[in-house]
Scaffold this motif. Structure first.
Motif, short mmCIF file in Angstrom:
data_model
loop_
_atom_site.label_atom_id
_atom_site.label_comp_id
_atom_site.label_asym_id
_atom_site.label_seq_id
_atom_site.Cartn_x
_atom_site.Cartn_y
_atom_site.Cartn_z
N ALA A 136 0.85 -1.21 0.00
CA ALA A 136 0.00 0.00 0.00
C ALA A 136 0.88 1.25 0.00
O ALA A 136 2.00 1.23 0.52
CB ALA A 136 -0.91 -0.01 1.22
N LEU A 137 0.33 2.32 -0.59
CA LEU A 137 1.07 3.58 -0.63
C LEU A 137 0.99 4.27 0.73
O LEU A 137 -0.02 4.18 1.43
CB LEU A 137 0.49 4.50 -1.70
CG LEU A 137 0.59 4.01 -3.14
CD1 LEU A 137 -0.11 4.99 -4.07
CD2 LEU A 137 2.04 3.85 -3.57
N THR A 138 2.05 4.96 1.06
CA THR A 138 2.04 5.76 2.29
C THR A 138 1.18 6.99 2.04
O THR A 138 0.93 7.38 0.90
CB THR A 138 3.47 6.16 2.69
OG1 THR A 138 4.00 7.00 1.65
CG2 THR A 138 4.37 4.95 2.89
N PRO A 139 0.74 7.67 3.10
CA PRO A 139 -0.08 8.88 2.91
C PRO A 139 0.65 9.95 2.08
O PRO A 139 0.02 10.63 1.27
CB PRO A 139 -0.35 9.37 4.33
CG PRO A 139 -0.23 8.14 5.18
CD PRO A 139 0.78 7.27 4.51
N LEU A 145 0.74 11.44 -5.58
CA LEU A 145 0.08 10.83 -6.73
C LEU A 145 -1.16 11.63 -7.12
O LEU A 145 -1.43 11.87 -8.29
CB LEU A 145 -0.31 9.37 -6.43
CG LEU A 145 -0.98 8.61 -7.56
CD1 LEU A 145 -0.04 8.50 -8.76
CD2 LEU A 145 -1.38 7.23 -7.10
N ALA A 146 -1.91 12.06 -6.12
CA ALA A 146 -3.11 12.87 -6.39
C ALA A 146 -2.72 14.18 -7.08
O ALA A 146 -3.40 14.67 -7.99
CB ALA A 146 -3.88 13.14 -5.10
N GLU A 147 -1.63 14.79 -6.64
CA GLU A 147 -1.15 16.04 -7.25
C GLU A 147 -0.75 15.80 -8.71
O GLU A 147 -1.03 16.63 -9.57
CB GLU A 147 0.04 16.61 -6.47
CG GLU A 147 -0.31 17.16 -5.11
CD GLU A 147 0.95 17.54 -4.32
OE1 GLU A 147 2.08 17.45 -4.86
OE2 GLU A 147 0.80 17.93 -3.16
N LEU A 148 -0.10 14.69 -8.98
CA LEU A 148 0.35 14.42 -10.33
C LEU A 148 -0.81 14.09 -11.27
O LEU A 148 -0.78 14.45 -12.44
CB LEU A 148 1.35 13.25 -10.34
CG LEU A 148 2.71 13.52 -9.71
CD1 LEU A 148 3.53 12.22 -9.64
CD2 LEU A 148 3.46 14.56 -10.53
N LEU A 149 -1.84 13.44 -10.74
CA LEU A 149 -2.96 13.06 -11.58
C LEU A 149 -4.02 14.15 -11.70
O LEU A 149 -4.92 14.05 -12.54
CB LEU A 149 -3.59 11.77 -11.04
CG LEU A 149 -2.71 10.52 -11.11
CD1 LEU A 149 -3.40 9.34 -10.46
CD2 LEU A 149 -2.37 10.19 -12.56
N ALA A 150 -3.95 15.15 -10.85
CA ALA A 150 -4.95 16.21 -10.89
C ALA A 150 -4.81 17.02 -12.17
O ALA A 150 -3.70 17.26 -12.63
CB ALA A 150 -4.80 17.14 -9.67
N PRO A 151 -5.96 17.43 -12.75
CA PRO A 151 -5.86 18.24 -13.98
C PRO A 151 -5.24 19.59 -13.68
O PRO A 151 -5.47 20.19 -12.63
CB PRO A 151 -7.32 18.37 -14.43
CG PRO A 151 -8.16 17.93 -13.29
CD PRO A 151 -7.31 17.16 -12.35
N LYS A 152 -4.45 20.04 -14.61
CA LYS A 152 -3.77 21.33 -14.46
C LYS A 152 -4.74 22.45 -14.81
O LYS A 152 -5.51 22.34 -15.74
CB LYS A 152 -2.55 21.40 -15.38
CG LYS A 152 -1.55 20.32 -15.12
CD LYS A 152 -0.33 20.90 -14.56
CE LYS A 152 0.61 19.72 -14.29
NZ LYS A 152 1.80 20.05 -13.72
N LYS A 153 -4.65 23.54 -14.06
CA LYS A 153 -5.52 24.67 -14.31
C LYS A 153 -4.77 25.81 -14.91
O LYS A 153 -3.70 26.07 -14.90
CB LYS A 153 -6.17 25.14 -13.02
CG LYS A 153 -7.14 24.14 -12.50
CD LYS A 153 -7.83 24.71 -11.32
CE LYS A 153 -8.73 23.69 -10.70
NZ LYS A 153 -9.41 24.07 -9.58
#
Length: 153
Positions: A136-139, A145-153
């Motif tokens: 499992a991934l650490t927090p 990962l969430a930052e990298l997958l988030a759409p860029k604005k």
């Protein structure tokens, strides 16, 4: 004219051998034995050519020696043993499978089995490692990962 043509066609149809006319024995039975045995003897100059097909001087000497032994009354085995004792087992086109040669006869199949065993063990270990669930991934890793997958604005 016809006789010459027939002779030339007969010479073309027969295989070319290095055996000289002065080497051929008068007894056709002994000559046939000599030819059969010489097909199993290696020309030491030409390597993988039998002495019956070789034009090398050493091959001629071996052919003469073989015929000399047969005329002296040696059996096929005795004549071959004499030549092997004199020139070594390398003179045989098909070496025996005993003594030190046994290692050479066994080495090829042994390496094949050994390589197959190593490949089998490697593939089995790799498959078992692939079956393990990923950690499992650490927090912190989840946040990144969430930052990298988030759409860029």
């Amino acid at each position: 004219m016809i006789r010459a043509l027939t002779l030339s066609l007969a010479l073309i149809a027969t295989p070319v051998l290095a055996v000289q006319p002065d080497e051929i024995l008068a007894d056709p039975v002994l000559e046939a034995r000599a030819r059969d045995l010489s097909k199993d003897l290696r020309c030491l100059v030409c390597r993988n050519e039998n002495i019956d097909d070789s034009n090398a001087d050493l091959a001629r000497d071996l052919r003469l020696l073989l015929r000399e032994r047969l005329v002296a009354g040696d059996t096929d085995a005795e004549a071959m043993d004499y030549i092997v004792a004199r020139y070594g087992e390398y003179v045989l086109l098909n070496p025996t499978s005993q003594g030190a040669n046994l290692l050479l006869w066994i080495a090829g199949p042994l390496m094949l089995v050994l390589g197959g065993g190593i490949a089998f063990a490697y593939l089995r270990r790799r498959r078992q490692d692939g079956d393990a669930p990923p950690e499992a991934l650490t927090p912190e890793e989840e946040k990144r990962l969430a930052e990298l997958l988030a759409p860029k604005k």
